[in-house]
Design a protein around this motif. Sequence first.
Motif, PDB file in Angstrom:
ATOM      1  N   GLN A  79       0.843  -1.193   0.000  1.00 47.93           N
ATOM      2  CA  GLN A  79       0.000   0.000   0.000  1.00 47.93           C
ATOM      3  C   GLN A  79       0.877   1.241   0.000  1.00 47.93           C
ATOM      4  O   GLN A  79       1.774   1.387   0.808  1.00 47.93           O
ATOM      5  CB  GLN A  79      -0.905   0.010   1.241  1.00 47.93           C
ATOM      6  N   TRP A  83      -4.281   5.931  -3.808  1.00 51.26           N
ATOM      7  CA  TRP A  83      -4.469   4.764  -4.670  1.00 51.26           C
ATOM      8  C   TRP A  83      -3.162   4.355  -5.364  1.00 51.26           C
ATOM      9  O   TRP A  83      -3.120   3.430  -6.142  1.00 51.26           O
ATOM     10  CB  TRP A  83      -5.543   5.039  -5.726  1.00 51.26           C
ATOM     11  N   SER A  85       0.770   2.984  -5.820  1.00 50.12           N
ATOM     12  CA  SER A  85       1.731   2.052  -5.223  1.00 50.12           C
ATOM     13  C   SER A  85       2.885   2.878  -4.653  1.00 50.12           C
ATOM     14  O   SER A  85       3.042   4.054  -4.993  1.00 50.12           O
ATOM     15  CB  SER A  85       2.250   1.078  -6.290  1.00 50.12           C
TER      16      SER A  85
END
Length: 108
Positions: A79, A83, A85
Amino acid sequence: QSGPVQAEHMHGQHVGVPLHPFQLYESAANVAAAWVAVKVLERVEAGALRPGSGWAAYLGFYGAARFSLETFRGDDRGQGVLWLSPSQAVGALAVAGAAVWFVKWRKP
């Protein structure tokens, strides 16, 4: 066969999934980023840009490439922020840092 390689001899979730040669894409992006940096350094030597501009150009180009290439990765990278990476978040920060450099310190 053209296109992504098919995962046939892997264990786990990627069996039968078309794979992209991500490492080749990243290598090509690094070569392109280095070429951009060299071109910027030519402008630094000509006195049109400040010293450090080559590094900023490389950082921005690599950050943009890393951000976009991450979409082709099939593994879980953990995570990140919102949203994104972790690699996309770092790429976005690199692009932002390069943009700040060129806006504030571009001219000698």
